[in-house]
Design an enzyme around this catalytic site. Structure first.
Site, PDB file in Angstrom:
ATOM      1  N   THR A 196      23.471  34.327 100.165  1.00 57.10           N
ATOM      2  CA  THR A 196      22.874  35.469  99.446  1.00 57.10           C
ATOM      3  C   THR A 196      23.726  35.770  98.217  1.00 57.10           C
ATOM      4  O   THR A 196      24.938  35.594  98.248  1.00 57.10           O
ATOM      5  CB  THR A 196      22.881  36.696 100.386  1.00 57.10           C
ATOM      6  OG1 THR A 196      21.954  36.462 101.427  1.00 57.10           O
ATOM      7  CG2 THR A 196      22.532  37.984  99.657  1.00 57.10           C
ATOM      8  N   THR A 205      26.272  41.210 101.867  1.00 53.31           N
ATOM      9  CA  THR A 205      25.785  39.941 102.400  1.00 53.31           C
ATOM     10  C   THR A 205      26.245  39.828 103.846  1.00 53.31           C
ATOM     11  O   THR A 205      27.367  40.207 104.174  1.00 53.31           O
ATOM     12  CB  THR A 205      26.299  38.740 101.588  1.00 53.31           C
ATOM     13  OG1 THR A 205      25.953  37.535 102.276  1.00 53.31           O
ATOM     14  CG2 THR A 205      27.814  38.781 101.368  1.00 53.31           C
ATOM     15  N   GLY A 206      25.369  39.328 104.695  1.00 55.54           N
ATOM     16  CA  GLY A 206      25.750  39.208 106.097  1.00 55.54           C
ATOM     17  C   GLY A 206      24.533  39.299 106.992  1.00 55.54           C
ATOM     18  O   GLY A 206      23.402  39.157 106.518  1.00 55.54           O
ATOM     19  N   HIS A 207      24.775  39.548 108.262  1.00 52.57           N
ATOM     20  CA  HIS A 207      23.700  39.585 109.255  1.00 52.57           C
ATOM     21  C   HIS A 207      22.858  40.852 109.004  1.00 52.57           C
ATOM     22  O   HIS A 207      23.209  41.952 109.425  1.00 52.57           O
ATOM     23  CB  HIS A 207      24.312  39.588 110.652  1.00 52.57           C
ATOM     24  CG  HIS A 207      23.314  39.235 111.712  1.00 52.57           C
ATOM     25  ND1 HIS A 207      23.661  38.668 112.906  1.00 52.57           N
ATOM     26  CD2 HIS A 207      21.964  39.358 111.744  1.00 52.57           C
ATOM     27  CE1 HIS A 207      22.568  38.477 113.638  1.00 52.57           C
ATOM     28  NE2 HIS A 207      21.537  38.892 112.947  1.00 52.57           N
ATOM     29  N   GLY A 208      21.729  40.643 108.325  1.00 52.42           N
ATOM     30  CA  GLY A 208      20.958  41.747 107.774  1.00 52.42           C
ATOM     31  C   GLY A 208      20.562  42.832 108.753  1.00 52.42           C
ATOM     32  O   GLY A 208      20.545  44.023 108.411  1.00 52.42           O
ATOM     33  N   ARG A 255       9.842  38.537 108.745  1.00 50.71           N
ATOM     34  CA  ARG A 255      11.155  39.197 108.845  1.00 50.71           C
ATOM     35  C   ARG A 255      11.715  39.531 107.447  1.00 50.71           C
ATOM     36  O   ARG A 255      11.702  38.731 106.530  1.00 50.71           O
ATOM     37  CB  ARG A 255      12.132  38.279 109.575  1.00 50.71           C
ATOM     38  CG  ARG A 255      13.546  38.845 109.763  1.00 50.71           C
ATOM     39  CD  ARG A 255      14.507  38.402 108.681  1.00 50.71           C
ATOM     40  NE  ARG A 255      15.879  38.831 108.970  1.00 50.71           N
ATOM     41  CZ  ARG A 255      16.873  38.758 108.103  1.00 50.71           C
ATOM     42  NH1 ARG A 255      16.670  38.289 106.893  1.00 50.71           N
ATOM     43  NH2 ARG A 255      18.085  39.155 108.430  1.00 50.71           N
ATOM     44  N   ILE A 256      12.208  40.741 107.310  1.00 56.10           N
ATOM     45  CA  ILE A 256      12.847  41.173 106.069  1.00 56.10           C
ATOM     46  C   ILE A 256      14.249  41.632 106.400  1.00 56.10           C
ATOM     47  O   ILE A 256      14.460  42.370 107.369  1.00 56.10           O
ATOM     48  CB  ILE A 256      12.022  42.306 105.416  1.00 56.10           C
ATOM     49  CG1 ILE A 256      10.690  41.726 104.910  1.00 56.10           C
ATOM     50  CG2 ILE A 256      12.781  42.951 104.262  1.00 56.10           C
ATOM     51  CD1 ILE A 256       9.670  42.769 104.564  1.00 56.10           C
ATOM     52  N   GLY A 257      15.216  41.183 105.605  1.00 51.33           N
ATOM     53  CA  GLY A 257      16.614  41.528 105.875  1.00 51.33           C
ATOM     54  C   GLY A 257      17.035  42.786 105.144  1.00 51.33           C
ATOM     55  O   GLY A 257      16.213  43.614 104.731  1.00 51.33           O
ATOM     56  N   ASP A 258      18.346  42.909 104.969  1.00 54.47           N
ATOM     57  CA  ASP A 258      18.903  44.116 104.354  1.00 54.47           C
ATOM     58  C   ASP A 258      18.868  44.076 102.828  1.00 54.47           C
ATOM     59  O   ASP A 258      18.928  45.129 102.181  1.00 54.47           O
ATOM     60  CB  ASP A 258      20.360  44.305 104.804  1.00 54.47           C
ATOM     61  CG  ASP A 258      21.206  43.097 104.416  1.00 54.47           C
ATOM     62  OD1 ASP A 258      20.761  41.955 104.660  1.00 54.47           O
ATOM     63  OD2 ASP A 258      22.304  43.289 103.865  1.00 54.47           O
TER      64      ASP A 258
HETATM   65  N1  ASP Z   1      21.814  39.582 104.396  1.00 57.60           N
HETATM   66  C1  ASP Z   1      20.931  38.453 104.333  1.00 57.60           C
HETATM   67  C2  ASP Z   1      19.802  38.680 105.300  1.00 57.60           C
HETATM   68  O1  ASP Z   1      20.057  39.057 106.428  1.00 57.60           O
HETATM   69  C3  ASP Z   1      21.589  37.159 104.620  1.00 57.60           C
HETATM   70  C4  ASP Z   1      23.004  36.999 104.126  1.00 57.60           C
HETATM   71  O2  ASP Z   1      23.438  37.740 103.288  1.00 57.60           O
HETATM   72  O3  ASP Z   1      23.735  36.119 104.605  1.00 57.60           O
HETATM   73  O4  ASP Z   1      18.680  38.435 104.947  1.00 57.60           O
END
Ligand code: ASP
Length: 349
Positions: A207, A258-261, A235-238
């Site tokens: 990301t 960035t990370g586990h949304g 699915r929609i992330g953060d």
């Molecule tokens: N945050 C993003 C999502 O969950 C993915 C990521 O940043 O690694 O869609």
């Protein structure tokens, strides 16, 4: 007495003069995703390619600021470089959905007045961050999704591209591996949620995001992503969720995450960091450390943030092995880094 008066007024004049001639502070920070990024698993060529692209993105944004441009323009300029590169999970190089397509999310926020724009699940827009900005500036809405977002794009003459133009071989192989793993674990424990949550982090890393402070003292933040490999059901992330993946307010700070949304949404990460800065007077480094390492980590939320305040203080904080990242403050050289121990390594000359 006369001498004393003169001394006082001269000193006052000198200090005002010094203030007036002090160059305006401006700064930019970027990220290209956080995750299991280890030096031992990366070839020198790949590392050099990442560093060069991060530096290019950083300098594209810095140039806008140096010329007196707006922080929003700097954020878009930096993100466009990474969206157009196959190295990152945004635009070209985005991860695949379970069905083998690409669905892109992005958002942007203006620190002056908390105006914001976001798009989710778009399939045919080359630079989703630009569309997010159009939603902010040219629609009465904050977030548009899927076909509606694309209809809005067409109505604003944004050219549509083929979804396949985001394809890359590396991401296709990741999808195959992810599906194998999901199908196997699904058969064993019939628990799709656990199977998805157990997917290794590399299945989404990449990301991109930027935060900037311009010479006028305004903050902005933006984030763009393809989301998670093998995501399903829309699915929609953060990344497009204001307050989760993106936030900016001149009074506190600008954040791109960035990370586990799913964790970043549930813990309202970007806004939580700025709230701590605003209400508790915490520094950006302290607030970011608290949320990333003391709130998210204990509950299993992995990832990182870039944070910038209106004085030009920057925090690049993550609880993963690495985060593609860079920073450049007015008058100082660009610095890019990738791995955990790799703090503030200067960019190649
Ligand atoms: N945050 C993003 C999502 O969950 C993915 C990521 O940043 O690694 O869609």
């Amino acid at each position: 007495m006369k001498t004393l008066l003169c001394m006082t007024s001269c000193l006052l004049w000198l200090s005002l003069g010094a203030q007036a001639s002090e160059p305006a502070k401006f700064a930019i920070a970027i990220h290209g995703g956080a995750g299991t990024i280890e030096k031992s698993k990366m070839t020198p060529e790949k590392e050099a390619a990442y560093r060069a692209k991060l530096e290019e993105a950083l300098n594209a944004g810095y140039l806008v600021l140096e010329k007196g441009g707006a922080s929003l323009d700097a954020v878009v300029a930096a993100i466009n470089v990474m969206e157009n590169s196959p190295l990152f999970n945004a635009g070209k190089g985005a991860v695949y959905t379970y069905e083998g397509a690409h669905e892109l999310d992005a958002s942007i926020m203006d620190g002056r007045d908390r105006q914001a724009g976001a798009v989710a699940g778009v399939k045919r827009v080359a630079n989703p961050i630009n569309l997010a900005r159009m939603v902010m500036e040219d629609s009465p809405f904050v977030m548009l999704a899927g076909e509606g977002a694309e209809a809005f794009a067409r109505s604003r003459n944004v050219p549509m591209v083929d979804n396949k133009s985001f394809d890359t071989e590396q991401r296709r192989q990741q999808l195959e591996r992810a599906k194998e793993k999901l199908d196997k674990e699904n058969r064993q424990d019939k628990d799709y949620r656990a199977a998805v949550e157990n997917l290794p982090i590399p299945f989404r890393v990449g990301t991109v995001g930027a935060v900037a402070l311009d010479k006028q003292g305004n903050l902005a933040a933006g984030t763009s992503t393809g989301g998670m490999t093998a995501k399903r059901y829309g699915r929609i992330g953060d990344a497009p969720v204001i307050g989760a993946g993106t936030f900016a307010d001149n009074r506190s700070c600008a954040v791109s995450a960035t990370g586990h949304g799913e964790f970043f949404i549930r813990y309202n990460v970007a806004a939580d960091i700025c709230t701590r800065v605003d209400y508790q007077g915490k520094s950006v480094a302290q607030a970011a450390d608290e949320v990333i390492n003391q709130v998210l980590l204990p509950v299993g939320g992995t990832g990182g943030v870039i944070v910038l305040d209106a004085k030009g203080n920057i925090a690049l904080t993550f609880n993963t092995k690495g985060m593609y990242r860079g920073r450049r403050v007015a008058g100082e050289p660009a610095e890019v880094a990738i791995f955990g121990a790799d703090q503030a390594a200067p960019a190649a000359p």
